[in-house]
Enzyme design. Sequence first.
Site, PDB file in Angstrom:
ATOM      1  N   ARG A  27       0.829  -1.187   0.069  1.00 23.87           N
ATOM      2  CA  ARG A  27      -0.049   0.071   0.161  1.00 23.87           C
ATOM      3  C   ARG A  27       0.923   1.226   0.043  1.00 23.87           C
ATOM      4  O   ARG A  27       0.354   2.385  -0.201  1.00 23.87           O
ATOM      5  CB  ARG A  27      -0.931  -0.062   1.185  1.00 23.87           C
ATOM      6  CG  ARG A  27      -2.057  -0.973   1.202  1.00 23.87           C
ATOM      7  CD  ARG A  27      -2.294  -1.420   2.776  1.00 23.87           C
ATOM      8  NE  ARG A  27      -3.313  -0.158   3.173  1.00 23.87           N
ATOM      9  CZ  ARG A  27      -4.326  -0.298   3.248  1.00 23.87           C
ATOM     10  NH1 ARG A  27      -5.045  -1.165   2.880  1.00 23.87           N
ATOM     11  NH2 ARG A  27      -4.843   0.752   3.849  1.00 23.87           N
ATOM     12  N   LYS A 604       6.611   4.049 -12.624  1.00 24.10           N
ATOM     13  CA  LYS A 604       5.655   5.052 -11.924  1.00 24.10           C
ATOM     14  C   LYS A 604       6.238   6.403 -11.724  1.00 24.10           C
ATOM     15  O   LYS A 604       5.599   7.080 -11.528  1.00 24.10           O
ATOM     16  CB  LYS A 604       5.473   4.295 -10.547  1.00 24.10           C
ATOM     17  CG  LYS A 604       4.323   4.934  -9.604  1.00 24.10           C
ATOM     18  CD  LYS A 604       3.050   5.293 -10.034  1.00 24.10           C
ATOM     19  CE  LYS A 604       2.046   6.027  -9.536  1.00 24.10           C
ATOM     20  NZ  LYS A 604       0.904   6.360 -10.452  1.00 24.10           N
TER      21      LYS A 604
HETATM   22  C1  F6R Z   1       0.360   9.045 -16.696  1.00 23.13           C
HETATM   23  C2  F6R Z   1       1.382   9.169 -15.444  1.00 23.13           C
HETATM   24  C3  F6R Z   1       2.453  10.138 -15.912  1.00 23.13           C
HETATM   25  C4  F6R Z   1       2.974  10.952 -14.681  1.00 23.13           C
HETATM   26  C5  F6R Z   1       4.138  11.628 -15.014  1.00 23.13           C
HETATM   27  C6  F6R Z   1       4.788  12.725 -13.781  1.00 23.13           C
HETATM   28  O1  F6R Z   1      -0.775   8.295 -16.090  1.00 23.13           O
HETATM   29  O2  F6R Z   1       1.354   8.796 -14.520  1.00 23.13           O
HETATM   30  O3  F6R Z   1       2.418  10.875 -16.996  1.00 23.13           O
HETATM   31  O4  F6R Z   1       1.769  11.813 -14.562  1.00 23.13           O
HETATM   32  O5  F6R Z   1       5.426  10.813 -15.068  1.00 23.13           O
HETATM   33  O6  F6R Z   1       4.684  12.144 -12.791  1.00 23.13           O
HETATM   34  P1  F6R Z   1       4.773  12.592 -11.211  1.00 23.13           P
HETATM   35  O7  F6R Z   1       3.306  13.228 -11.271  1.00 23.13           O
HETATM   36  O8  F6R Z   1       5.021  11.672 -10.273  1.00 23.13           O
HETATM   37  O9  F6R Z   1       5.741  14.088 -11.458  1.00 23.13           O
END
Ligand code: F6R
Length: 609
Positions: A27, A604
């Site tokens: 989680r 991610k």
């Molecule tokens: C799409 C997705 C990515 C993130 C991007 C930015 O579903 O998850 O396009 O939005 O890699 O990631 P963060 O928000 O962690 O900076």
Amino acid sequence: MCGIVGYIGKEEAAPILLYGLSRLEYRGYDSAGISVYDGGEVRTVKAAGKLENLIRLTEEGRAVHGSVGIGHTRWATHGEPSDVNAHPHVSASGRIAVVHNGIIENYLSLKQMLQAEGVVFRSETDTEVVAQLIDFYYEGDILRAVSRAVDKLDGSYALGILCSDHPDMLLAARKESPLIVAYGEGCNYIASDVTAVLKYTRSVSYMEDEEIAVVREGSITFYNEYLQQIEKPVVHIDWDVEAAEKGGYAHFMLKEIHEQPRVVKNTLSAHIRNGRVDLSDTMLTEDYCREIDKVQIIGCGSAYHVGVVGRYLLEKYARIPAEAVLASEFRYSEPIVDEKTLVIVISQSGETADTIAAMREAKRLGAKTLAIVNVVGSTIAKEADSVIYTLAGPEIAVATTKAYSAQLAIFYLITVALAEKRGKLKEAESAAIVRALEALPGQIEEILTHKEALQQLASKYFNNSSIFFIGRNLDYAISLEGSLKLKEISYIHSEAYAGGELKHGTISLIEPETLVIAVATYEQLFDKLMSNVKEVTARKASVFCVAQARNAEDAGKAAADCFFIPDTHEMLTPSLACVPLQLFAYYVALNRGCDIDKPRNLAKSVTVE
Ligand code: F6R
């Protein structure tokens, strides 16, 4: 999200608690801790970082003795991830230990009340308030003290409670945050998630809002909010562990889509007080809001798409020049920003390399930075001049859904705050927006009840090789996100266009049966978008239109397939329009047998350039 586990029986509790916590690791968390009654007092061990740290500190549990205890993995919401902020939290007397999932919205006023009574606090958390409050009301009857305390709490909670005066029991209480009790042989358990106890038992009872359970070695007794004893059914769990981790959903993405009503509610209610948007704890003071002369919004992927929504909102409502810029472009574009520029940095992880670099560049040039971040203590959260957290909890699916929705929610708040402070929004209009904001979680919930309609549409179109999205203004921003969601998890080629751009090139790609998804929720440009729909239907494209219920008749005439979102304030349609597009992408990917939670080639968190 945080995780809770509790045990009462004859065995040593600590190894059972540590095992339960290890089952909850998926989680996401940033610290962990356990409290065990050792025959004389409650012993608490906590450690920031990975569970291994706690396992090492407790010598795999062997160093902590006692057969009743509670454990927790924490995902920080109030206060940095640290040993002191980790759960369990123990009252100043040392008598009450508490683990908590959820958010106590009125924790500050409760804390002030307790401080005025001389109670000394150790941590910055909302949870410590719960432990201190129970102790404050405790006069020998722990059940009554818990009942009085939870009665005073606003917000959401799942609580596991240990009292050194009553080592023959654990208490559990919940409101809007999941909690189960589980029946063992000569022992019993509590947990936020069945995965923590599935190794030991498959017989559980699900606690409902405002119920309290007194869990003893040989019995479990339930009480309602009036402290009347109630009976609860025992449910047999026949899922495997993997299904249990997903809360019964087939994928984390689907689970997270369904978490959106709660996430949006939590994120909004943290900043709405007495019917007004309150961002007074950020850098958006009246003087500062009047001082700035432009806004640059930076992010990557879906975070950038939130920026595109934000740009339209800020220009329209706060009448301030605003631009959304891809972080990877911003950092190398010699941007023109200075001390009068507000740079809003959006990131779920707070660790995206391009976004960090862009933020540092903006700071170097003298701009002030306001971050919208999900992960407390992340690099962006630490380095930005001011932070507003999205209270989405950990997001496990690679494709973002609930964090994206929480970011949108924060942007509405920023828009209202900036527009009000710059004198561009009348009080009645702000009040109308706040009312519409408060209705959003329920409306998202309603959309989710129609997911079968999207499943059917996905079955009809999943074999298409190319899918186009069109929209104007906010609908264009949503089209960008709908298209990204679809392509990243289904691997279908997809592009999003501003409706007016079609005839400048793209329309040559439209062939008979090409699917065009028309996002037509922006009231002012609905008719214009319907003209674009006519352009593509004239070329025999199939059209699936997402519109507000108030335009059902016209949209129904123009497009063969439609999905209607509930009517809302014109500013808030993105939060409703994105949900059917997420579900459509999900079901298309499901039909194509894709690895939905871990799409190929994607990570991610993109921590390299
Ligand atoms: C799409 C997705 C990515 C993130 C991007 C930015 O579903 O998850 O396009 O939005 O890699 O990631 P963060 O928000 O962690 O900076």
